[in-house]
Scaffold this motif. Structure first.
Motif, mmCIF file in Angstrom:
data_model
loop_
_atom_site.group_PDB
_atom_site.id
_atom_site.type_symbol
_atom_site.label_atom_id
_atom_site.label_comp_id
_atom_site.label_asym_id
_atom_site.label_seq_id
_atom_site.Cartn_x
_atom_site.Cartn_y
_atom_site.Cartn_z
ATOM 1 N N ARG A 1 0.602 -1.414 -0.002
ATOM 2 C CA ARG A 1 -0.132 0.126 -0.116
ATOM 3 C C ARG A 1 0.888 1.285 0.056
ATOM 4 N NH1 ARG A 1 -2.741 -0.910 5.999
ATOM 5 N NH2 ARG A 1 -0.657 -1.480 6.807
ATOM 6 N N LYS A 2 2.105 1.112 0.216
ATOM 7 C CA LYS A 2 2.894 2.269 0.142
ATOM 8 C C LYS A 2 3.816 2.371 -1.135
ATOM 9 C CE LYS A 2 3.409 2.672 5.063
ATOM 10 N NZ LYS A 2 4.318 2.692 6.312
ATOM 11 N N GLY A 3 3.523 1.369 -2.105
ATOM 12 C CA GLY A 3 4.100 1.330 -3.370
ATOM 13 C C GLY A 3 5.417 0.531 -3.366
ATOM 14 N N HIS A 4 5.823 0.069 -2.131
ATOM 15 C CA HIS A 4 6.965 -0.777 -2.476
ATOM 16 C C HIS A 4 6.813 -2.095 -3.082
ATOM 17 C CE1 HIS A 4 8.973 2.541 -0.223
ATOM 18 N NE2 HIS A 4 7.902 2.487 0.614
ATOM 19 N N PRO A 5 7.748 -2.897 -3.527
ATOM 20 C CA PRO A 5 7.533 -4.354 -4.170
ATOM 21 C C PRO A 5 7.055 -5.299 -2.933
ATOM 22 C CG PRO A 5 9.847 -3.737 -4.501
ATOM 23 C CD PRO A 5 8.928 -2.327 -3.907
ATOM 24 N N MET A 6 6.158 -5.956 -3.207
ATOM 25 C CA MET A 6 5.989 -7.121 -2.206
ATOM 26 C C MET A 6 7.240 -8.157 -2.395
ATOM 27 S SD MET A 6 3.198 -6.796 -0.853
ATOM 28 C CE MET A 6 2.239 -8.190 -0.262
ATOM 29 N N LEU A 7 7.671 -8.656 -1.242
ATOM 30 C CA LEU A 7 8.833 -9.457 -1.382
ATOM 31 C C LEU A 7 8.452 -10.956 -0.796
ATOM 32 C CD1 LEU A 7 11.416 -7.094 0.507
ATOM 33 C CD2 LEU A 7 11.015 -7.458 -2.014
ATOM 34 N N ILE A 8 9.205 -11.890 -1.444
ATOM 35 C CA ILE A 8 8.806 -13.302 -0.919
ATOM 36 C C ILE A 8 10.335 -13.785 -0.569
ATOM 37 C CG2 ILE A 8 7.125 -13.779 -2.358
ATOM 38 C CD1 ILE A 8 9.039 -15.157 -4.449
ATOM 39 N N LYS A 9 10.266 -14.578 0.477
ATOM 40 C CA LYS A 9 11.701 -15.063 1.155
ATOM 41 C C LYS A 9 11.787 -16.631 0.512
ATOM 42 C CE LYS A 9 12.353 -14.552 5.545
ATOM 43 N NZ LYS A 9 12.311 -14.868 6.874
ATOM 44 N N LEU A 10 13.069 -16.719 0.090
ATOM 45 C CA LEU A 10 13.585 -17.864 -0.644
ATOM 46 C C LEU A 10 14.638 -18.267 0.349
ATOM 47 C CD1 LEU A 10 13.951 -17.144 -4.484
ATOM 48 C CD2 LEU A 10 11.993 -18.309 -3.147
ATOM 49 N N LYS A 11 14.544 -19.821 0.704
ATOM 50 C CA LYS A 11 15.572 -20.310 1.569
ATOM 51 C C LYS A 11 16.621 -21.235 0.841
ATOM 52 C CE LYS A 11 12.574 -19.900 5.623
ATOM 53 N NZ LYS A 11 11.954 -20.296 6.791
ATOM 54 N N GLY A 12 17.871 -21.614 1.560
ATOM 55 C CA GLY A 12 18.674 -22.370 1.069
ATOM 56 C C GLY A 12 20.140 -21.717 1.427
#
Length: 82
Positions: A64-75
């Protein structure tokens, strides 16, 4: 003797977002590359070597603030200078 070819060690956790407490401008004086499980990623927003994760943008979705949504990848995370 001063050796100008030695680079500072990359921190355990680093973020490109200047609002983050893990942002370190000095680390970005050179190109930083990140590998996760042997695959190099170009769009890493944040990483942590000791915890073994990276955060990358999730497509074109924005919060909602215009920043990209992030996903977390593990390894297994490797950070190095190009």
């Amino acid at each position: 003797m001063n050796d100008t070819t030695t680079l500072p060690q990359l921190p355990d956790r680093l973020s490109i977002d200047p609002r983050s407490p893990f942002h370190n401008e000095a680390a970005f004086e050179r190109d930083v590359a990140i590998k996760l499980n042997g695959k190099e990623y170009q769009n890493v927003e944040e990483y942590c070597i000791s915890e073994g994760w990276i955060k990358i943008p999730s497509g074109k979705a924005l919060d909602r603030k215009g920043h990209p949504m992030l996903i977390k990848l593990k390894g297994t995370v490797e950070a190095f200078y190009k």
